[in-house]
Structure formats: structure tokens, C-alpha cells
Design an enzyme around this catalytic site. Sequence first.
Site, PDB file in Angstrom:
ATOM      1  N   LYS A  15       0.845  -1.198   0.000  1.00  0.00           N
ATOM      2  CA  LYS A  15       0.000   0.000   0.000  1.00  0.00           C
ATOM      3  C   LYS A  15       0.877   1.242   0.000  1.00  0.00           C
ATOM      4  CE  LYS A  15       0.756   1.405   4.449  1.00  0.00           C
ATOM      5  NZ  LYS A  15       1.328   2.674   4.891  1.00  0.00           N
ATOM      6  N   ASP A 142      -3.188  -1.012   9.840  1.00  0.00           N
ATOM      7  CA  ASP A 142      -3.262  -1.075   8.375  1.00  0.00           C
ATOM      8  C   ASP A 142      -3.946  -2.344   7.861  1.00  0.00           C
ATOM      9  OD1 ASP A 142      -2.105   1.365   7.888  1.00  0.00           O
ATOM     10  OD2 ASP A 142      -0.084   0.575   7.597  1.00  0.00           O
TER      11      ASP A 142
HETATM   12  P1  ATP Z   1       3.605  -0.327   9.486  1.00  0.00           P
HETATM   13  O1  ATP Z   1       3.683   1.063   8.944  1.00  0.00           O
HETATM   14  O2  ATP Z   1       2.239  -0.941   9.421  1.00  0.00           O
HETATM   15  O3  ATP Z   1       4.294  -0.532  10.804  1.00  0.00           O
HETATM   16  P2  ATP Z   1       5.605  -1.026   7.511  1.00  0.00           P
HETATM   17  O4  ATP Z   1       5.071  -1.089   6.161  1.00  0.00           O
HETATM   18  O5  ATP Z   1       6.410   0.187   7.832  1.00  0.00           O
HETATM   19  O6  ATP Z   1       4.424  -1.249   8.507  1.00  0.00           O
HETATM   20  P3  ATP Z   1       6.329  -3.830   7.715  1.00  0.00           P
HETATM   21  O7  ATP Z   1       7.076  -4.305   6.525  1.00  0.00           O
HETATM   22  O8  ATP Z   1       4.920  -4.254   7.839  1.00  0.00           O
HETATM   23  O9  ATP Z   1       6.503  -2.261   7.810  1.00  0.00           O
HETATM   24  O10 ATP Z   1       7.176  -4.267   9.014  1.00  0.00           O
HETATM   25  C1  ATP Z   1       6.976  -3.674  10.262  1.00  0.00           C
HETATM   26  C2  ATP Z   1       7.491  -4.617  11.344  1.00  0.00           C
HETATM   27  O11 ATP Z   1       6.672  -5.768  11.394  1.00  0.00           O
HETATM   28  C3  ATP Z   1       8.921  -5.094  11.121  1.00  0.00           C
HETATM   29  O12 ATP Z   1       9.648  -4.848  12.300  1.00  0.00           O
HETATM   30  C4  ATP Z   1       8.825  -6.586  10.876  1.00  0.00           C
HETATM   31  O13 ATP Z   1       9.841  -7.330  11.505  1.00  0.00           O
HETATM   32  C5  ATP Z   1       7.461  -6.962  11.492  1.00  0.00           C
HETATM   33  N1  ATP Z   1       6.752  -8.023  10.745  1.00  0.00           N
HETATM   34  C6  ATP Z   1       6.064  -9.020  11.300  1.00  0.00           C
HETATM   35  N2  ATP Z   1       5.527  -9.800  10.350  1.00  0.00           N
HETATM   36  C7  ATP Z   1       5.880  -9.307   9.165  1.00  0.00           C
HETATM   37  C8  ATP Z   1       5.634  -9.712   7.818  1.00  0.00           C
HETATM   38  N3  ATP Z   1       4.898 -10.784   7.509  1.00  0.00           N
HETATM   39  N4  ATP Z   1       6.142  -8.936   6.842  1.00  0.00           N
HETATM   40  C9  ATP Z   1       6.852  -7.820   7.151  1.00  0.00           C
HETATM   41  N5  ATP Z   1       7.134  -7.411   8.403  1.00  0.00           N
HETATM   42  C10 ATP Z   1       6.656  -8.146   9.414  1.00  0.00           C
END
Ligand code: ATP
EC number: 2.7.1.148
Length: 300
Positions: A15, A142
Amino acid sequence: MGVRPTERLEKAPAKLNLALDTPFHHANGDEEWDMVMTSVDLADYVAIKTLGKNGRIKVTTDSGFLPNDHRNLAYKAAHLLATKFGQREAVNIHIEKHIPVAAGMGGGSSDAAAVLRGLNDIWQLGLTQTELCELGLQIDADVPYCVWSQTAHVTGRGEKIDVLPKLPAMWIVIAKPKISVSTPALLRQVNYEKLAHTVPTDLLTAINAGDYEGICANVANVLTPITARQHPTITHIKEKMLHFGADAAEMSGTGPTVFGLCKKQSRAQHVANGLAGFCREVYVVRPLSLPPIVNSVETM
Ligand code: ATP
């Protein structure tokens, strides 16, 4: 009655926040959100398989950076549904990771939403999108949006989803610098009185009218100055995108991913080429509702 499926392969798209504001936080610390989100054709693939009756949930990924245990959001989604509906079937989840981690592109949330959709089908729970969103909110703000993964205005704690029309034709350049931003740590720094709050009225009008220029004129993220203060590369990438011809450039989520909007593929490719060598990962993608195509320019 047909044979119940035991396997699903779910696409879990990334997203982007075309607009992001957090007007206040609730007494329990949850943020109130006012966001316009869209999904792009850069996606993880989540294979879900049920077998046996030992109730064990196993997560594997092809990424060395992710937890494989209860901390994985996909695990949390399976655990939540299994507990709520008394399912004892073992669940194997394999995540083929393409969305950069901790990048502001909701990769973990999208994987969790994919598991909710997949197990809803396999276990024939009959949950509606709205019911899946309510459950998803227990995992991450999210996840409700990712259950839909369509352009939408998202408010409340992330559970109020007003689906919008498809975006007009455009190309999106995504640049992920080699830094990770912790969303909780970033949000702890927010001073709600001092944020330059915006209401996305003009952006919503532009999306409803299919007005590409209006969309470009109104992308916004109130958290950009906070992340960019710690990571000036975000400002540099935005400037470079505009310099190379993007019609708009903004940070997604809490960052560090920056996206640029272009009307033509040739312009988007020019912007991507200009960033390669400066930024670790650059992708040229389209909004999800358009024919799928993903070009990746990997550098360093
Ligand atoms: P958000 O803004 O919702 O926190 P993001 O897009 O910045 O998310 P993600 O890639 O979702 O970041 O990762 C956020 C954290 O979630 C990381 O520290 C990661 O280790 C953890 N995490 C747990 N499960 C997953 C997964 N399936 N994929 C990615 N990250 C994950």
C-alpha cells in the site's frame, strides 16, 4: 456440498499513502487516522495450507529479516482466527517476500490480511469484508485497509474504510532508501498540536473526478518532516524525483519509502533511472486495478 479447499495462494499487495494525517490520539494511545490509501502491483505471495489436527501454526519466509514465530503478523492472523473459531487444524504459511520490510508499504499488514482472507475461505467461516476488517484491527491499524486493498479513504483507528473509484491511469516510482523506520518509535515523537494537519477533501474530489493533475496537487503526509529530520535522504529523494520529472513526490506511511507519480511510463522509467545508484531499491509500478506489470531496478 463441494470439497473444502485446503490450500490458498493469496496476493498481498503493497500500500501507499496518497495522504496521511493523524488528527489526535485516543486515551488508550491509539492514533486516529485520516488517510487516503491505494495498492500497487508490488506484492508478497502468501501460500496457506491446512493439515492435520495438532493446532500448530508454522510460518516460513524467503526473507532472512523476518520473525517466523508469533511476532510475524501472518502468524498473528492465523492464531486470531483459529482461537476465535475453535479451529484445531494445523496451518502452514509460506511468505514469498517482495515488499521491502519496515518501509511504510504495509507489507506485514498485507500478509496478515491475506491470511485472514485465505483462512476465511479454507475454513468456510463466511466472514464479510467488514467482519475481517474488525478482526484485522486487532493485529495492526493497516490490516483493515489491506483486507480491501483498493483505493480508499481510511479513518478511525484504521477500521473505517470508504472505497473510492479506481485511480486514473498513471505510473508510480517507488524508492526505498537503505534505512528502516520503526513506526511505533516514530509515532512516539509526534506532537499533535504542532502537526500541520490536513483534511484530504481536495484529494478525494480529484480521485472521484478521475483528475490526475488534481491528485498530484494534493498528495500530502504530515509525518514527512518528522522522518526527514532524522533521515534527510527522504528530502533528497523527493527533490530528485521532481527534478527528473515526477508530477508529485511524497513519503508513504512513516517512511522511509518515497513515491513519485508520472502520467507516462517513459517518464517514470526516466525518474527510476535517475534514482538508481542513489537509492538501494527502485520500482516502477502501476495502481493495482490496472494491468499488472512490475519492473524492478535493483542497485547496490
Ligand atoms: P507499518 O507502517 O504498518 O508498521 P511497515 O510497512 O512500515 O508497517 P512492515 O514491513 O509491515 O513495515 O514491518 C513492520 C514490522 O513488522 C517489522 O519490524 C517486521 O519485523 C514486522 N513483521 C512481522 N511480520 C511481518 C511480515 N509478515 N512482513 C513484514 N514485516 C513483518
